[in-house]
Design a protein around this motif. Structure first.
Motif, short mmCIF file in Angstrom:
data_model
loop_
_atom_site.label_atom_id
_atom_site.label_comp_id
_atom_site.label_asym_id
_atom_site.label_seq_id
_atom_site.Cartn_x
_atom_site.Cartn_y
_atom_site.Cartn_z
N LEU A 214 1.11 -0.94 0.12
CA LEU A 214 0.19 -0.01 -0.43
C LEU A 214 1.12 1.15 -0.15
CD1 LEU A 214 -2.70 1.27 0.40
CD2 LEU A 214 -2.33 0.92 3.01
N GLN A 215 0.79 2.19 -0.74
CA GLN A 215 1.74 3.15 -0.98
C GLN A 215 1.34 4.45 -1.78
OE1 GLN A 215 4.09 2.01 -5.15
NE2 GLN A 215 4.37 0.43 -3.40
N VAL A 216 1.76 5.78 -1.70
CA VAL A 216 1.73 6.91 -1.98
C VAL A 216 2.79 7.32 -2.98
CG1 VAL A 216 2.11 9.29 -1.64
CG2 VAL A 216 -0.42 7.59 -0.79
N PRO B 26 -2.08 9.72 -10.69
CA PRO B 26 -1.41 11.13 -10.25
C PRO B 26 -0.51 10.78 -9.08
CG PRO B 26 -3.04 11.73 -10.70
CD PRO B 26 -3.41 10.83 -9.92
N ALA B 27 1.13 11.54 -8.96
CA ALA B 27 1.40 11.51 -7.47
C ALA B 27 0.07 12.14 -6.20
CB ALA B 27 2.79 12.65 -7.58
N GLY B 28 0.58 11.30 -5.29
CA GLY B 28 0.25 11.88 -3.97
C GLY B 28 -1.54 10.34 -3.85
N THR B 29 -1.53 9.41 -5.01
CA THR B 29 -2.45 8.85 -4.54
C THR B 29 -2.75 7.46 -4.15
OG1 THR B 29 -3.70 10.27 -7.40
CG2 THR B 29 -4.15 7.66 -6.63
N PRO B 30 -3.22 7.02 -3.37
CA PRO B 30 -2.71 5.92 -2.79
C PRO B 30 -3.19 5.14 -3.80
CG PRO B 30 -4.67 6.84 -1.94
CD PRO B 30 -4.28 7.97 -2.61
N HIS B 31 -2.63 3.50 -3.31
CA HIS B 31 -2.82 2.65 -4.44
C HIS B 31 -2.10 1.02 -4.08
CE1 HIS B 31 0.90 4.40 -5.61
NE2 HIS B 31 1.99 3.39 -6.54
N VAL B 32 -2.60 0.45 -4.90
CA VAL B 32 -2.01 -1.21 -4.53
C VAL B 32 -2.31 -1.40 -5.92
CG1 VAL B 32 -1.82 -3.03 -3.14
CG2 VAL B 32 -2.66 -1.37 -1.88
N TYR B 33 -1.06 -2.55 -6.49
CA TYR B 33 -1.10 -3.21 -7.44
C TYR B 33 -1.58 -4.76 -6.97
CZ TYR B 33 0.15 0.39 -10.76
OH TYR B 33 0.94 1.21 -11.79
N LEU C 246 -10.50 2.66 -1.47
CA LEU C 246 -10.31 2.09 -2.44
C LEU C 246 -11.14 2.13 -3.81
CD1 LEU C 246 -6.48 2.00 -2.00
CD2 LEU C 246 -7.57 4.16 -1.36
N ASN C 247 -10.67 2.67 -4.99
CA ASN C 247 -11.46 2.22 -5.93
C ASN C 247 -11.05 1.10 -6.31
OD1 ASN C 247 -13.90 5.01 -6.94
ND2 ASN C 247 -11.54 5.25 -6.83
N PRO C 248 -11.92 -0.01 -6.67
CA PRO C 248 -11.12 -1.49 -7.28
C PRO C 248 -11.08 -1.50 -8.35
CG PRO C 248 -13.31 -1.44 -6.40
CD PRO C 248 -13.29 -0.12 -5.96
N VAL C 249 -9.96 -1.91 -9.21
CA VAL C 249 -9.77 -1.70 -11.08
C VAL C 249 -9.73 -2.70 -11.03
CG1 VAL C 249 -9.20 -0.24 -12.30
CG2 VAL C 249 -8.86 0.46 -10.37
N THR C 250 -9.93 -3.24 -12.58
CA THR C 250 -9.78 -4.27 -13.03
C THR C 250 -9.58 -4.26 -14.61
OG1 THR C 250 -12.20 -5.47 -13.16
CG2 THR C 250 -11.05 -6.01 -11.72
N LEU C 251 -7.94 -4.58 -15.12
CA LEU C 251 -8.07 -4.26 -16.06
C LEU C 251 -7.88 -5.31 -17.54
CD1 LEU C 251 -5.03 -2.10 -15.49
CD2 LEU C 251 -7.80 -1.20 -15.85
N ASP C 252 -8.80 -5.15 -18.63
CA ASP C 252 -8.13 -6.48 -19.77
C ASP C 252 -6.93 -6.06 -20.43
OD1 ASP C 252 -10.35 -8.30 -18.41
OD2 ASP C 252 -11.90 -6.47 -20.01
N GLU C 253 -6.64 -6.60 -20.71
CA GLU C 253 -5.34 -5.96 -22.06
C GLU C 253 -5.67 -4.54 -22.47
OE1 GLU C 253 -2.35 -8.20 -25.82
OE2 GLU C 253 -4.71 -8.52 -25.27
N GLY C 254 -5.17 -3.87 -22.73
CA GLY C 254 -5.07 -2.95 -23.36
C GLY C 254 -5.67 -1.52 -22.68
N GLU C 255 -6.49 -2.12 -21.07
CA GLU C 255 -6.89 -0.78 -20.48
C GLU C 255 -5.58 -0.73 -19.88
OE1 GLU C 255 -11.60 -2.76 -20.86
OE2 GLU C 255 -10.38 -2.83 -19.27
N SER C 256 -6.55 0.77 -19.12
CA SER C 256 -4.67 1.36 -18.24
C SER C 256 -5.84 2.43 -18.04
CB SER C 256 -4.54 2.21 -19.62
OG SER C 256 -5.47 3.34 -19.70
N SER D 189 -5.24 -6.58 -12.00
CA SER D 189 -6.31 -5.66 -10.87
C SER D 189 -5.73 -5.08 -10.19
CB SER D 189 -6.63 -6.81 -10.18
OG SER D 189 -5.90 -8.06 -9.57
N ALA D 190 -6.15 -4.28 -9.00
CA ALA D 190 -5.51 -3.13 -9.04
C ALA D 190 -6.69 -2.76 -7.72
CB ALA D 190 -4.52 -1.40 -9.44
N SER D 191 -6.18 -1.71 -7.14
CA SER D 191 -7.35 -0.39 -5.67
C SER D 191 -6.41 0.43 -6.36
CB SER D 191 -7.19 -0.91 -4.76
OG SER D 191 -7.63 -2.02 -4.17
N VAL D 192 -7.21 1.86 -6.55
CA VAL D 192 -6.23 2.99 -6.94
C VAL D 192 -7.63 3.96 -6.62
CG1 VAL D 192 -5.90 4.32 -8.62
CG2 VAL D 192 -5.74 1.88 -8.83
#
Length: 466
Positions: free
Chosen positions: A99-101, A283-290, A269-279, A146-149
């Motif tokens: 879990l990082q920023v 930005p700096a300051g945003t908490p996230h986890v891959y 946090l926002n749960p994010v799932t990306l398929d191939e080609g999605e992004s 998958s990530a939380s962003v």
């Protein structure tokens, strides 16, 4: 164009097969242990090497310092100095990262100078600031990722936390509750969090202060042995698909980092799932986890990481909280509003709102068939992606430094003064002075130039923005 050799990074969260297979042509000996990242880097501490005729192996940093105008171009040298403004990585996560920023500009400079003054070695495990550069980054999925962003809305956070029968979740929900916000000046029980707020918090709306307090509670809490069963029970009660995904991410983290209370922050946090080609752009300051997957990651030329949990590495919670962006908002897709200029036959261009970098993800087909991924992007983005040409894919024509990596099959790269065939895992650095660059399918076997051969290939290209 010059062959570029990536820097290998082996971390515990890396994959045992993904990057090893992609880069098998580049390394004679198999890797022992997981491989997490391949850096195509001009970072001063971990630069890649170029193979330059007549020069042999030379670091990217030395090559640029010797000829900044030729290597990165006059405009980029004036803007950023004699450096490669971006850092390109291919990453593969088998288990979640920390879990990082990443710090914003003034915090990066202040932290870097303070640690230099204190004599903290650059290779010290407690060194948080490796350079004075703000770090914003973007990841493009090369397989499901998958990530939380970033922070979700407060109602979303509250619904999730109220399902968890655990004292810490109740405390976090208390900080976020509307009734608590109405008593904005009565912050009993959250004095420690308020004391760690940055100076800018004095002009924040109360909603951001609420988010700060709840997040602070999660990342400063002691270990909790009963957290995983509480999350499992709550996950079974989640009914909305997005909430279910948030619990899925929190459970993945809780199983990887047993008893770590900071995993509760993933329910904020926002749960994010990306398929191939999605992004997604971070930005700096945003908490996230891959959490899991393989992707191309590009960022400003910085290795600054401030960790808060889910790691055995050094945590720098005070520095992280000083740079934390507590605004709620949806994750940023850097392709979504730029797809009108996206296609020159099966090339997707990702352009976040900053000058240091952009990324292209492309495909070439000897039979000139359309990339299946394009049809999926058309379904997602509709009319924005219906401008497709029929010519050879052209990497964006800015006069800047580019790194091109073949990720599948083989590709034929042609510039104003050079050409070469790349197979999977091979890469080249294209100096600014090289001019235009195009990529096409290979019509001969790269190992036997006289044998007829038709190959498909995929590639990624990093560059500065025009």
């Amino acid at each position: 164009m010059y062959p570029i050799r990536p820097v290998v990074k082996q971390y515990a969260w890396g994959s045992y097969d993904r990057l090893q297979a992609m880069f098998s042509s580049q390394f004679e000996q198999p890797f022992e242990g997981p491989v997490a990242e391949m850096w195509f880097s001009g970072h001063p501490q971990w630069p890649s090497t170029l193979s330059i005729p007549g020069r042999g192996e030379i670091s990217v940093t030395d090559a640029i310092h010797e000829d900044p105008k030729g290597m990165v171009g006059q405009r980029n040298s004036d803007r950023f100095g004699p450096v490669l403004p971006y850092l390109l990585k291919v990453i593969s996560a088998r288990i979640p990262l920390s879990l990082q920023v990443h710090p914003v500009g003034f915090e990066a400079r202040a932290g870097y100078n303070a640690q230099n003054a204190a004599g903290v070695p650059f290779d010290s495990p407690v060194r948080s600031f490796k350079d004075p550069v703000a770090k914003s980054e973007m990841v493009v999925a090369m397989e499901p990722f998958s990530a939380s962003v970033g922070f979700a809305s407060i109602p979303f956070m509250l619904r999730n936390l109220r399902l968890v029968d655990h004292p810490l979740a109740a405390r976090m929900a208390q900080a976020l509750a509307p009734r608590f916000a109405m008593r904005a000046r009565n912050t009993e029980g959250f004095e420690e969090a308020d004391a760690m707020m940055p100076v800018a918090a004095s002009v924040w709306p109360e909603s951001r202060r609420q988010v700060f307090r709840a997040f602070h509670a999660a990342i400063t809490a002691s270990e909790s042995a009963d957290l995983l069963p509480a999350l499992e029970t709550a996950a079974s009660q989640a009914t909305h698909p997005r909430a279910h995904l948030a619990f899925e991410h929190a459970l993945i983290a809780a199983r990887a980092f047993e008893n770590d209370a900071s995993v509760l922050s993933l329910l904020m946090l926002n749960p994010v799932t990306l398929d191939e080609g999605e992004s997604v752009f971070i930005p700096a300051g945003t908490p996230h986890v891959y959490l899991h997957g393989t992707g191309a990651e590009i960022m400003t030329n910085s290795d600054n990481v401030l960790r808060a949990g889910m790691t055995v590495k050094h945590k720098d919670i005070p520095s992280l909280l000083r740079t934390l962006d507590c605004r709620s908002g949806a994750p940023i897709d850097p392709a979504a509003t730029n797809l009108v200029a996206l296609m020159m036959r099966d090339v997707v261009v990702y352009k976040p709102k900053l000058e240091e970098f952009m990324l292209s993800y492309g495909h070439v087909d000897a039979q000139h068939q359309q990339w299946p991924m394009v049809e999926r992007l058309i379904r997602r983005y509709g009319k924005l992606v219906r401008q497709i040409g029929n010519g050879r894919p052209l990497v964006p024509r800015e006069q800047g430094p580019r790194v091109l990596l073949c990720t599948q099959g083989a590709v034929h790269c042609v510039s104003a003064s050079d050409e070469r065939v790349l197979v999977r895992g091979q890469s080249v650095f294209i100096p600014a002075q090289e001019g235009w660059l195009s990529v096409d399918a290979v019509d001969c076997d790269p190992d036997s130039p006289h044998a007829p051969f038709a190959a498909n290939g995929s590639f990624i290209t990093a560059s500065t923005q025009r």
